[in-house]
Design a protein around this motif. Structure first.
Motif, PDB file in Angstrom:
ATOM      1  N   PHE A 106       0.811  -1.206   0.000  1.00  0.00           N
ATOM      2  CA  PHE A 106       0.000   0.000   0.000  1.00  0.00           C
ATOM      3  C   PHE A 106       0.852   1.267   0.000  1.00  0.00           C
ATOM      4  O   PHE A 106       0.422   2.296  -0.524  1.00  0.00           O
ATOM      5  CB  PHE A 106      -0.989  -0.015   1.166  1.00  0.00           C
ATOM      6  N   ALA A 107       2.052   1.191   0.556  1.00  0.00           N
ATOM      7  CA  ALA A 107       2.956   2.337   0.468  1.00  0.00           C
ATOM      8  C   ALA A 107       3.380   2.567  -0.984  1.00  0.00           C
ATOM      9  O   ALA A 107       3.379   3.702  -1.471  1.00  0.00           O
ATOM     10  CB  ALA A 107       4.185   2.114   1.350  1.00  0.00           C
ATOM     11  N   MET A 108       3.721   1.483  -1.691  1.00  0.00           N
ATOM     12  CA  MET A 108       4.108   1.628  -3.098  1.00  0.00           C
ATOM     13  C   MET A 108       2.917   2.040  -3.949  1.00  0.00           C
ATOM     14  O   MET A 108       3.060   2.846  -4.876  1.00  0.00           O
ATOM     15  CB  MET A 108       4.717   0.315  -3.609  1.00  0.00           C
ATOM     16  N   LEU A 109       1.728   1.521  -3.648  1.00  0.00           N
ATOM     17  CA  LEU A 109       0.529   1.915  -4.366  1.00  0.00           C
ATOM     18  C   LEU A 109       0.262   3.408  -4.178  1.00  0.00           C
ATOM     19  O   LEU A 109      -0.034   4.114  -5.145  1.00  0.00           O
ATOM     20  CB  LEU A 109      -0.670   1.098  -3.884  1.00  0.00           C
ATOM     21  N   GLY A 110       0.384   3.887  -2.962  1.00  0.00           N
ATOM     22  CA  GLY A 110       0.217   5.317  -2.701  1.00  0.00           C
ATOM     23  C   GLY A 110       1.271   6.148  -3.408  1.00  0.00           C
ATOM     24  O   GLY A 110       0.973   7.202  -3.980  1.00  0.00           O
ATOM     25  N   LEU A 111       2.512   5.678  -3.387  1.00  0.00           N
ATOM     26  CA  LEU A 111       3.599   6.391  -4.058  1.00  0.00           C
ATOM     27  C   LEU A 111       3.345   6.487  -5.556  1.00  0.00           C
ATOM     28  O   LEU A 111       3.468   7.565  -6.148  1.00  0.00           O
ATOM     29  CB  LEU A 111       4.923   5.675  -3.803  1.00  0.00           C
ATOM     30  N   ALA A 117       0.522   8.334 -11.284  1.00  0.00           N
ATOM     31  CA  ALA A 117      -0.808   8.252 -11.894  1.00  0.00           C
ATOM     32  C   ALA A 117      -1.520   9.599 -11.923  1.00  0.00           C
ATOM     33  O   ALA A 117      -2.006  10.025 -12.973  1.00  0.00           O
ATOM     34  CB  ALA A 117      -1.656   7.226 -11.144  1.00  0.00           C
ATOM     35  N   THR A 118      -1.579  10.271 -10.789  1.00  0.00           N
ATOM     36  CA  THR A 118      -2.288  11.552 -10.748  1.00  0.00           C
ATOM     37  C   THR A 118      -1.645  12.595 -11.654  1.00  0.00           C
ATOM     38  O   THR A 118      -2.365  13.264 -12.415  1.00  0.00           O
ATOM     39  CB  THR A 118      -2.392  12.059  -9.300  1.00  0.00           C
TER      40      THR A 118
END
Length: 163
Positions: A106-111, A117-118
């Protein structure tokens, strides 16, 4: 000089309007912390509500076929004991590594979401008005004359029905 005891009291302060009258500070004493952990709802959002399975949900004997009462009581007790012990042993072995792996995931997903992505989506959305203008120009240049000619040809067609 001896061992000093920490007598400070930790409290959470809230406005009187939002204060629950049954509220007790979570970190009031060390023993209350243990009591809190024991009775705390560890699934407040009911993510795993489907896992609330009991013996009666899995095993049921109809009135026509029944085992002896001792067998039923022993199997009931054994079911709960095995479920409890197996869950505890497996959770001791796997909970920390799985929590570590999920934390990394989840840390990598958030990163990736925040830093890749954004910004990519925002950049794409900034380019859309220019792409729309280019697309509209191409449609006006190539397809509009074709469809206007087809419309003029079809507008001269006169269909008459006879009775």
């Amino acid at each position: 000089m001896g061992v000093e005891e920490d007598t400070r009291d930790t409290r959470i302060l809230m406005d009187e309007d939002g204060l629950d009258k049954n509220f007790q500070p979570v970190l009031d004493h060390k023993k209350r912390g243990k009591e809190f952990a024991a009775r705390a709802d560890r699934d407040p959002n009911h993510i795993n509500a489907h896992l609330k399975v009991d013996f009666d949900d899995v095993i049921a004997e109809p009135p026509s076929v029944r085992s002896s009462d001792k067998v039923w009581i022993f199997s009931h007790a054994l079911f709960h004991l095995v479920r409890f012990l197996f869950y505890r042993v497996i959770s001791v072995l796997l909970a920390v590594p799985v929590a570590f792996i999920l934390g990394l995931f989840f840390a990598m997903l958030g990163l990736v979401h925040v830093w890749l992505a954004t910004p990519a989506i925002r950049s794409f959305l900034l380019l859309l008005p220019s792409a729309r203008r280019l697309w509209t120009s191409c449609m006006d240049l190539f397809l509009t004359p074709f469809f206007q000619s087809a419309a003029k040809i079809c507008s001269r067609v006169d269909v008459q029905t006879s009775d």
